[in-house]
Design a protein around this motif. Structure first.
Motif, short mmCIF file in Angstrom:
data_model
loop_
_atom_site.label_atom_id
_atom_site.label_comp_id
_atom_site.label_asym_id
_atom_site.label_seq_id
_atom_site.Cartn_x
_atom_site.Cartn_y
_atom_site.Cartn_z
N SER A 105 0.81 -1.22 0.00
CA SER A 105 0.00 0.00 0.00
C SER A 105 0.84 1.27 0.00
CB SER A 105 -0.95 0.00 1.20
OG SER A 105 -0.24 -0.22 2.41
N GLY A 106 2.05 1.18 -0.51
CA GLY A 106 2.84 2.39 -0.66
C GLY A 106 4.04 2.44 0.26
N MET A 107 4.65 3.63 0.32
CA MET A 107 5.86 3.85 1.09
C MET A 107 5.67 5.04 2.03
SD MET A 107 7.80 1.49 -0.37
CE MET A 107 9.46 1.86 0.18
N ARG A 108 6.49 5.07 3.06
CA ARG A 108 6.50 6.20 3.98
C ARG A 108 7.93 6.59 4.31
NH1 ARG A 108 2.23 6.34 2.37
NH2 ARG A 108 0.20 6.46 3.44
N ASP A 109 8.15 7.89 4.41
CA ASP A 109 9.41 8.42 4.91
C ASP A 109 9.21 8.79 6.37
OD1 ASP A 109 10.90 8.17 2.60
OD2 ASP A 109 10.44 10.18 1.87
N VAL A 110 10.04 8.24 7.24
CA VAL A 110 9.94 8.52 8.67
C VAL A 110 11.18 9.29 9.09
CG1 VAL A 110 9.62 7.53 10.97
CG2 VAL A 110 8.67 6.35 8.96
N ALA A 111 10.98 10.51 9.54
CA ALA A 111 12.09 11.34 10.02
C ALA A 111 12.28 11.10 11.50
CB ALA A 111 11.81 12.81 9.75
N VAL A 112 13.49 10.68 11.88
CA VAL A 112 13.79 10.35 13.27
C VAL A 112 14.91 11.26 13.74
CG1 VAL A 112 14.41 8.53 14.90
CG2 VAL A 112 13.13 7.96 12.82
N ALA A 113 14.67 12.00 14.83
CA ALA A 113 15.64 12.94 15.37
C ALA A 113 16.86 12.21 15.91
CB ALA A 113 14.98 13.77 16.47
N PRO A 114 17.97 12.93 16.11
CA PRO A 114 19.17 12.28 16.66
C PRO A 114 18.93 11.57 17.99
CG PRO A 114 19.74 14.44 15.78
CD PRO A 114 18.24 14.33 15.73
N ASP A 115 17.95 12.06 18.78
CA ASP A 115 17.70 11.42 20.08
C ASP A 115 16.69 10.28 19.98
OD1 ASP A 115 15.30 12.72 19.67
OD2 ASP A 115 15.48 14.09 21.37
N GLY A 116 16.27 9.91 18.74
CA GLY A 116 15.40 8.76 18.56
C GLY A 116 13.92 9.08 18.49
N ARG A 117 13.54 10.36 18.58
CA ARG A 117 12.13 10.72 18.49
C ARG A 117 11.69 10.75 17.03
NH1 ARG A 117 11.30 15.69 19.18
NH2 ARG A 117 13.51 16.32 19.18
N VAL A 118 10.51 10.17 16.75
CA VAL A 118 9.92 10.28 15.42
C VAL A 118 9.25 11.64 15.33
CG1 VAL A 118 8.16 9.37 13.86
CG2 VAL A 118 9.60 7.79 15.16
N ILE A 119 9.74 12.46 14.40
CA ILE A 119 9.21 13.83 14.31
C ILE A 119 8.32 14.04 13.09
CG2 ILE A 119 11.11 14.83 15.62
CD1 ILE A 119 12.40 15.64 13.00
N ALA A 120 8.30 13.10 12.15
CA ALA A 120 7.43 13.25 10.98
C ALA A 120 7.30 11.92 10.26
CB ALA A 120 7.98 14.30 10.02
N ILE A 121 6.11 11.69 9.72
CA ILE A 121 5.85 10.54 8.84
C ILE A 121 5.16 11.10 7.61
CG2 ILE A 121 4.67 8.33 8.55
CD1 ILE A 121 4.68 8.04 11.59
N SER A 122 5.74 10.89 6.42
CA SER A 122 5.19 11.49 5.22
C SER A 122 5.18 10.49 4.07
CB SER A 122 6.00 12.73 4.82
OG SER A 122 7.34 12.38 4.53
N ASN A 123 4.27 10.74 3.13
CA ASN A 123 4.21 9.96 1.90
C ASN A 123 5.10 10.62 0.86
OD1 ASN A 123 3.58 8.69 -0.50
ND2 ASN A 123 1.37 8.65 -0.14
N PRO A 124 6.17 9.96 0.41
CA PRO A 124 7.08 10.61 -0.54
C PRO A 124 6.40 11.01 -1.84
CG PRO A 124 7.56 8.25 -0.36
CD PRO A 124 6.61 8.58 0.74
N ASP A 125 5.32 10.34 -2.21
CA ASP A 125 4.61 10.70 -3.44
C ASP A 125 3.84 12.00 -3.31
OD1 ASP A 125 5.51 8.57 -4.94
OD2 ASP A 125 3.85 7.27 -4.37
N ASN A 126 3.64 12.47 -2.06
CA ASN A 126 2.89 13.70 -1.85
C ASN A 126 3.77 14.92 -1.68
OD1 ASN A 126 0.49 12.29 -2.00
ND2 ASN A 126 0.27 12.06 0.21
N ARG A 127 5.06 14.76 -1.83
CA ARG A 127 5.95 15.91 -1.76
C ARG A 127 5.64 16.88 -2.91
NH1 ARG A 127 10.90 16.26 0.80
NH2 ARG A 127 11.31 14.62 2.33
N VAL A 128 5.92 18.15 -2.68
CA VAL A 128 5.65 19.17 -3.70
C VAL A 128 6.40 18.84 -4.99
CG1 VAL A 128 5.99 21.59 -4.33
CG2 VAL A 128 5.19 21.00 -2.03
N THR A 129 7.69 18.51 -4.87
CA THR A 129 8.48 18.26 -6.08
C THR A 129 8.08 16.95 -6.75
OG1 THR A 129 10.22 17.34 -4.64
CG2 THR A 129 10.46 19.63 -5.36
N ALA A 130 7.63 15.97 -5.99
CA ALA A 130 7.17 14.72 -6.60
C ALA A 130 5.90 14.98 -7.42
CB ALA A 130 6.91 13.66 -5.54
N TRP A 131 5.01 15.81 -6.88
CA TRP A 131 3.77 16.14 -7.59
C TRP A 131 4.08 16.98 -8.84
CZ3 TRP A 131 1.14 20.82 -8.48
CH2 TRP A 131 -0.18 20.68 -8.93
#
Length: 453
Positions: A105-131
């Motif tokens: 069902s697709g892919m996700r980009d998960v941004a994880v801070a240096p201290d291990g906190r998940v700070i964002a989950i995004s669909n790479p296909d929904n990025r401005v430049t991808a669109w």
């Protein structure tokens, strides 16, 4: 009564003018649209950085290992399968983990801070430049849209070549040839803006159009076949474009659903060395950002997957600086390094063209030239449309009349040559010819009316 016949040079000029006119009606709206979307995509690095602005400049206190970051990402996306780890650009940046969702069902980009906190989950296909890339490359219509864009680009090449012939001075002075006569009346002013702009932008536009063809489904598929048959392959193609007629791997076309289906499901399948151990080695390579580290069995964005090795590569748009490093999955030892110089010369030319097309071959100067090119192309589209609208007789299309002179064979030969080099242009030519013949047979009055000057 003797039938009037124009001079040979005039006959050729009128014939090229007629084809230039029809090509303009077909292409100018697309030129305007593709220039806008293309000029936006030139700034992909800046737009991506703006979208990721919250992922930079984070605290590096209580830093955790990449293994802990991976565990945090997989916890945030239950069932997510590890596909790649993007190395942070600086010590205060988040790592980005590319995960495949369960159930294809697709892919996700998960941004994880240096201290291990998940700070964002995004669909790479929904990025401005991808669109924007999908809008620019396929009009959001998939393969049919890609073929439409390729046809427009092919006709634009003919439009520029025929426009250069029409621009040729033929004994005139420099005014209206190298600079526009803006102090003249409306008709002369618009004509000069169109002709002079077309001359100055022609070289840049031809390079821009030709360098975009490797992305088209029609041209690139034929190029893939010829490239394979001629033995021009020493490293798999690493750009999106065309259909690989010899491969069943859907991922070769950057299909996220295929990536999700084919990514290994378990971290234990990655070998004895840990992600942290490989990241430590990869960080020493100085790979251009964004640098991706992908595990054994993962599928690359373009071309074949990693097999049983870890792979470090870059998604930098300046492809001349990209390198690839493969690591043994058990020991972490370097298996091989491949750089731009290792590619076949044909691949290097294509990659130089792609980097130029995307405005990243030599930084902001390339972006500035790209913006100048697209701005001049938009001026061509506007001036050409204004000229046609103001000049056409009321109630008619305003096309130059058809001339059936022997000299017209020259333009036919040019179109045949271009049709061979640009197959989608050839197919559209065939369609136009069929429509034209149908109009002449079924609606002769309408055909005459459309062709009347």
């Amino acid at each position: 009564m003797t039938k009037f016949s124009p001079a040979p040079g005039a006959a050729l000029y009128r014939t090229i003018w007629r084809w230039h006119f029809y090509a303009g009606l077909l292409v100018l709206p697309f030129i305007f649209f593709l220039s806008i979307t293309g000029s936006i995509y030139l700034f992909k690095p800046q737009i991506d950085r703006w979208e990721e602005r919250a992922w930079h400049g984070l605290s590096a206190i209580n830093r955790v290992s990449p293994d802990v970051q991976l565990a945090a990402a997989q916890k945030a996306v239950p069932g997510g399968r590890f596909n790649s780890y993007r190395l942070p650009e600086t010590s205060g940046d988040a790592a980005v983990l590319h995960l495949a969702l369960p159930g294809d069902s697709g892919m996700r980009d998960v941004a994880v801070a240096p201290d291990g906190r998940v700070i964002a989950i995004s669909n790479p296909d929904n990025r401005v430049t991808a669109w924007v890339a999908r809008l620019h490359g396929s009009l959001l219509l998939g393969t049919p849209g890609s073929l439409i864009v390729e046809a427009a680009a092919s006709w634009a090449i003919f439009l520029i070549l025929s426009g250069l012939y029409l621009w040729w001075p033929r004994g005139r002075g420099l005014a209206g040839v190298l600079w526009p006569r803006l102090d003249q009346g409306g008709r002369v002013r618009w004509r000069d803006l169109h002709a002079v702009t077309g001359f100055w932008v022609s070289g840049l536009a031809l390079v821009m159009l030709a360098s975009g063809l490797p992305w088209g489904d029609g041209w690139a598929t034929g190029f893939r076949f010829i490239r394979s048959q001629m033995g021009w392959v020493n490293i798999p193609q690493d750009w999106r474009g065309g259909i690989d007629l010899h491969a069943r791997d859907l991922h070769a076309r950057h299909d996220h659903r295929s990536m999700a289906a084919m990514t290994p499901a378990r971290g234990s399948a990655f070998g004895q060395i840990t992600l942290s151990g490989i990241v430590e080695r990869a960080s020493l390579e100085g790979m251009p950002f964004p640098a991706l580290l992908s595990p054994p069995g993962a599928k690359a964005r373009f071309g074949p997957g990693n097999g049983r090795f870890w792979k470090l590569t870059s998604e930098a748009q300046n492809r001349s600086v990209i390198r690839t490093v493969r690591y043994d999955a058990n020991s972490g030892a370097v298996i091989d390094r491949r750089g731009f110089a290792d590619k076949h010369v044909i691949d290097r030319i294509i990659n130089y063209g792609i980097a130029w097309h995307e405005g990243q071959l030599f930084g902001w100067i390339n972006q500035a030239i790209g913006v100048l090119t697209t701005a001049m192309l938009m001026l061509l589209a506007v001036s050409g449309t204004v000229m046609w609208w103001r000049k056409r007789p009321s109630g008619t299309l305003g096309a130059p009349p058809a001339l059936r002179e022997p000299q017209a064979r020259i333009i036919t030969a040019l179109l045949v040559v271009l049709a061979i080099l640009l197959p989608v242009l050839g197919l559209s030519l065939l369609q136009f010819w069929l429509v034209d013949q149908g109009l002449r047979v079924l609606l002769p009055g309408m055909a005459e009316r459309l062709g009347r000057a």
